[in-house]
Design a protein around this motif. Structure first.
Motif, PDB file in Angstrom:
ATOM      1  N   ALA A 154     -51.698 -67.493 -11.236  1.00 24.73           N
ATOM      2  CA  ALA A 154     -51.399 -67.926  -9.871  1.00 24.73           C
ATOM      3  C   ALA A 154     -51.902 -66.920  -8.844  1.00 24.73           C
ATOM      4  CB  ALA A 154     -49.895 -68.137  -9.711  1.00 24.73           C
ATOM      5  N   ARG A 155     -51.542 -65.665  -9.010  1.00 22.78           N
ATOM      6  CA  ARG A 155     -51.844 -64.660  -7.986  1.00 22.78           C
ATOM      7  C   ARG A 155     -53.341 -64.396  -7.842  1.00 22.78           C
ATOM      8  NH1 ARG A 155     -47.430 -65.636  -5.386  1.00 22.78           N
ATOM      9  NH2 ARG A 155     -45.631 -64.317  -5.834  1.00 22.78           N
ATOM     10  N   THR A 156     -54.077 -64.409  -8.938  1.00 20.98           N
ATOM     11  CA  THR A 156     -55.516 -64.136  -8.846  1.00 20.98           C
ATOM     12  C   THR A 156     -56.297 -65.325  -8.285  1.00 20.98           C
ATOM     13  OG1 THR A 156     -55.813 -64.761 -11.180  1.00 20.98           O
ATOM     14  CG2 THR A 156     -55.493 -62.412 -10.684  1.00 20.98           C
ATOM     15  N   GLN A 157     -55.618 -66.471  -8.130  1.00 24.93           N
ATOM     16  CA  GLN A 157     -56.247 -67.614  -7.465  1.00 24.93           C
ATOM     17  C   GLN A 157     -55.649 -67.849  -6.076  1.00 24.93           C
ATOM     18  OE1 GLN A 157     -57.279 -71.114  -9.955  1.00 24.93           O
ATOM     19  NE2 GLN A 157     -56.232 -70.049 -11.627  1.00 24.93           N
ATOM     20  N   GLY A 158     -54.941 -66.845  -5.562  1.00 28.84           N
ATOM     21  CA  GLY A 158     -54.346 -66.961  -4.242  1.00 28.84           C
ATOM     22  C   GLY A 158     -53.209 -67.956  -4.175  1.00 28.84           C
ATOM     23  N   GLY A 159     -52.592 -68.217  -5.326  1.00 31.41           N
ATOM     24  CA  GLY A 159     -51.565 -69.254  -5.397  1.00 31.41           C
ATOM     25  C   GLY A 159     -50.148 -68.732  -5.270  1.00 31.41           C
ATOM     26  N   GLU A 160     -49.218 -69.673  -5.202  1.00 29.82           N
ATOM     27  CA  GLU A 160     -47.791 -69.362  -5.180  1.00 29.82           C
ATOM     28  C   GLU A 160     -47.253 -69.376  -6.606  1.00 29.82           C
ATOM     29  OE1 GLU A 160     -46.116 -72.369  -2.693  1.00 29.82           O
ATOM     30  OE2 GLU A 160     -46.790 -71.413  -0.840  1.00 29.82           O
ATOM     31  N   TRP A 161     -46.187 -68.621  -6.817  1.00 25.97           N
ATOM     32  CA  TRP A 161     -45.538 -68.552  -8.136  1.00 25.97           C
ATOM     33  C   TRP A 161     -44.049 -68.690  -7.921  1.00 25.97           C
ATOM     34  CZ3 TRP A 161     -42.523 -64.805 -11.004  1.00 25.97           C
ATOM     35  CH2 TRP A 161     -42.563 -64.972 -12.406  1.00 25.97           C
TER      36      TRP A 161
END
Length: 303
Positions: A32-39
């Protein structure tokens, strides 16, 4: 424009987190984080007889001590009964869910084949109506003969013929509790989950969740099922196999171990780093392509 990435980690409070739990948390978090996403963090405490008092709070505290940061408030399944009841009512109104009077013994006596993930495939005894003067004990979802298939980002093409491999499956249990399959599908839709990264031990249940999504008219997330850690006997690390609890004082070393388990080329000096330093390295160097395309990895085989 591609949709926003939204992932989640959804432990059950049946005991403390262990190394296998950490692998799933690390994999989903970094994807999630390395794709700029929310977790997001969800506590799957719907199966109340299995919950251990204090385990949920311990899980949340352990994740925080290990440096995980989640977006928004924690979602508790135990507070979501109305949403599950509404979904069941929709399936009932559509004629897709039906009452079942069968006991476990009756299913065992009439079933003709095993289910894909253990137990027995439901033979459809109550599919066309309840036996005379017998009330429904549970509610099941009708499945069809069409193949349910998806392409897992790690495990490849997965397909099941639900009628053969599982049978009509339970949505509301005989003890009055909503079943995992219904709760997880409802919550993934409610939270807008776009990507589900979890252990391969849940791979066999994914086609049921996809069928539920299709019945409700919901989109299907992308799936990636990580290899699970197994012990010397080939059993998945779990509370049932007495996997030791994570130790907060060893957080950095455990994170390094989880990264190596997931195929990441962690430098030797990181073993002596702080939790913050481990995460800083992981955010820069995370490689999804390096994750082994296996369903399970025995811990004894790791370097």
């Amino acid at each position: 424009m591609s949709p926003v990435y939204r992932g989640r980690f959804a432990p059950s409070p049946t005991g403390p987190l262990h190394f296998g739990s950490l692998v799933a948390a690390v994999g989903s978090y970094l994807d999630a984080r390395t794709q700029g996403g929310e977790w997001l963090l969800r506590i799957e405490d719907i199966d109340t007889p299995r919950n251990v008092p204090g385990a949920a709070e311990n899980i949340i505290a352990t994740l925080a001590a290990f440096g995980f940061e989640w977006d928004g408030p924690v979602l508790w399944q135990s507070q979501r009964h109305e949403a599950y009841a509404a979904a069941l009512a929709q399936l009932q109104a559509a004629g897709l869910a039906y009452g079942c009077a069968c006991s476990r013994k009756e299913i065992a006596d009439s079933a003709t084949r095993p289910a894909i993930d253990g137990g027995l495939a439901y033979p459809g005894s109550c599919r066309h109506g309840l036996p005379v003067r017998r009330p429904a004990r549970a509610w099941r979802l009708r499945v069809g003969t069409a193949e349910i298939a998806f392409d897992d980002r790690l495990q490849g093409h997965i397909a099941q013929q639900l009628e053969r491999d599982v049978g009509d499956f339970v949505l509301l249990r005989a003890d009055g509790l909503f079943a995992y399959q219904l709760a997880v599908a409802v919550d993934d839709q409610f939270q807008g989950i776009s990507d589900i990264v979890r252990g391969a031990d849940l791979l066999a249940s994914t086609p049921r969740q996809i069928w539920l999504q299709q019945c409700m008219g919901w989109p299907t997330p992308r799936y990636a099922h990580l290899p699970v850690a197994s012990n010397a006997a080939g059993e998945k690390l779990s509370k049932q196999t007495l996997a030791p609890a994570l130790e907060v004082g060893q957080a950095a070393a455990a994170l390094v171990g989880a990264l190596r388990f997931l195929g990441q080329a962690v430098p030797a000096e990181l073993a002596r780093a702080s939790v913050a330093e481990v995460w800083a390295w992981a955010h820069v160097h995370w490689s999804f392509a390096a994750i082994p395309r296996q369903a399970a990895i025995p811990l004894a085989t790791l370097p």
